[in-house]
Scaffold this active site. Structure first.
Site, PDB file in Angstrom:
ATOM      1  N   CYS A  75      -6.239   0.129   6.777  1.00 32.14           N
ATOM      2  CA  CYS A  75      -5.847   0.773   5.743  1.00 32.14           C
ATOM      3  C   CYS A  75      -6.918   1.619   5.307  1.00 32.14           C
ATOM      4  O   CYS A  75      -8.139   1.203   5.260  1.00 32.14           O
ATOM      5  CB  CYS A  75      -5.479  -0.419   4.584  1.00 32.14           C
ATOM      6  SG  CYS A  75      -5.517   0.128   2.799  1.00 32.14           S
ATOM      7  N   ARG A 112       3.078   4.848   6.192  1.00 31.85           N
ATOM      8  CA  ARG A 112       3.438   4.212   7.562  1.00 31.85           C
ATOM      9  C   ARG A 112       3.985   2.663   7.373  1.00 31.85           C
ATOM     10  O   ARG A 112       4.437   1.875   8.198  1.00 31.85           O
ATOM     11  CB  ARG A 112       2.387   3.919   8.596  1.00 31.85           C
ATOM     12  CG  ARG A 112       2.003   5.315   9.112  1.00 31.85           C
ATOM     13  CD  ARG A 112       0.618   5.621   9.679  1.00 31.85           C
ATOM     14  NE  ARG A 112      -0.361   5.142   8.911  1.00 31.85           N
ATOM     15  CZ  ARG A 112      -1.698   5.009   8.937  1.00 31.85           C
ATOM     16  NH1 ARG A 112      -2.130   5.181  10.325  1.00 31.85           N
ATOM     17  NH2 ARG A 112      -2.645   4.451   8.111  1.00 31.85           N
ATOM     18  N   HIS A 119      -2.049  -4.078   4.908  1.00 30.97           N
ATOM     19  CA  HIS A 119      -1.857  -3.912   6.409  1.00 30.97           C
ATOM     20  C   HIS A 119      -3.269  -3.667   6.842  1.00 30.97           C
ATOM     21  O   HIS A 119      -4.399  -3.217   6.275  1.00 30.97           O
ATOM     22  CB  HIS A 119      -1.085  -2.445   6.389  1.00 30.97           C
ATOM     23  CG  HIS A 119      -1.690  -1.031   5.763  1.00 30.97           C
ATOM     24  ND1 HIS A 119      -1.964  -0.338   6.653  1.00 30.97           N
ATOM     25  CD2 HIS A 119      -1.793  -0.745   4.594  1.00 30.97           C
ATOM     26  CE1 HIS A 119      -2.774   0.641   5.904  1.00 30.97           C
ATOM     27  NE2 HIS A 119      -2.555   0.227   4.685  1.00 30.97           N
ATOM     28  N   CYS A 137       0.794  -1.248  -0.012  1.00 29.47           N
ATOM     29  CA  CYS A 137       0.041   0.074  -0.028  1.00 29.47           C
ATOM     30  C   CYS A 137       0.912   1.244   0.043  1.00 29.47           C
ATOM     31  O   CYS A 137       1.981   1.214   0.773  1.00 29.47           O
ATOM     32  CB  CYS A 137      -1.038   0.089   1.229  1.00 29.47           C
ATOM     33  SG  CYS A 137      -2.081   1.380   1.261  1.00 29.47           S
ATOM     34  N   ASP A 172       0.232   3.576   1.560  1.00 31.90           N
ATOM     35  CA  ASP A 172       0.527   4.119   3.051  1.00 31.90           C
ATOM     36  C   ASP A 172       1.855   4.445   3.882  1.00 31.90           C
ATOM     37  O   ASP A 172       2.761   3.927   3.587  1.00 31.90           O
ATOM     38  CB  ASP A 172      -0.439   3.472   4.078  1.00 31.90           C
ATOM     39  CG  ASP A 172      -0.528   4.067   5.275  1.00 31.90           C
ATOM     40  OD1 ASP A 172       0.309   4.256   5.876  1.00 31.90           O
ATOM     41  OD2 ASP A 172      -1.924   4.054   5.789  1.00 31.90           O
TER      42      ASP A 172
HETATM   43 CO    CO Z   1      -3.409   1.146   2.849  1.00 33.08          CO
END
Ligand code: CO
Length: 209
Positions: free
Chosen positions: A100, A45, A97, A41, A43
């Site tokens: 999400c 993090r 994850h 992803c 993302d």
């Molecule tokens: Co995500």
């Protein structure tokens, strides 16, 4: 943080690395020989190399919102093709994850934005598994399970690409895995998905049905 600070941080980082390992950049600039392709992803993090504590050069990555492998997505397909045919990676990891935002947005059904078209792929997975998801008590449990089901679906999608089928048919060893990252404690959870041939892929499809 102003953008100038990024340049400064980059200088400091390169200087520190060179002090530690004077050959580092000349070695890196020659070639890459990663053994892993990581489809994860976007993302901020969930940075692949950091969460498995590997240095640059070890993981070839493809990020998009909610780690989706779509058969009309030339970007993702090109990454998979390059990873398999040129880099000859041995492992392809689909990493989802928990927590999400893409998974959450897919089920929230808000107004029409461009991203909704992308998230439609996840809404479809939700629809297919609705009974299983509805049996859970909390919203968090449902989102967590949907994140796992999404990984499972994307592992199957990787295995359905002509690139990987060709690789398997020609005897190239490459295994596809499904993992999920737990933001709350930094742990990767193995979803037990491991596919290294066309026969095994059929098993996954049967499990899904
Ligand atoms: Co995500």
């Amino acid at each position: 943080m102003p953008i100038d600070e990024l340049f400064q941080r980059n200088k400091d980082w390169a200087a520190a690395l060179t002090r530690e390992d004077p050959e580092y950049f000349s070695r890196m600039s020659k070639d890459q020989r990663p053994e892993y392709l990581w489809i994860g992803c976007s993302d901020s993090r969930v940075p692949a190399t950091q969460i498995v504590d590997l240095p640059p050069g070890k993981i070839f990555v493809h990020y998009n919102i909610a780690n989706v492998v779509v058969h009309s997505d030339l970007n993702c397909l090109s990454v998979i093709q390059y990873a398999i045919e040129t880099l000859k990676v041995k492992h392809i990891i689909v990493a989802g994850h928990y927590g999400c935002g893409g998974i959450r947005a897919a089920v929230e059904n808000k107004e029409n934005r461009m991203i909704d078209n992308w998230l439609r792929h996840i809404a479809d997975i939700e629809r297919i598994h609705r009974a299983k998801l509805d049996a859970l008590e909390t919203e968090e449990q449902r989102l967590n399970l949907l994140a796992e089901l999404n990984v499972q679906e994307q592992v199957a999608n990787v295995c359905r690409t002509s690139v990987i089928r060709r690789a398997w048919e020609s005897g190239q060893e490459v295994t596809v895995y499904g993992l999920i990252y737990e933001m709350a404690n930094g742990q990767l959870k193995d979803l037990g998905l491991r596919v290294n041939g066309i026969g095994q892929m059929t098993e996954i499809q049967q499990q899904e049905g």
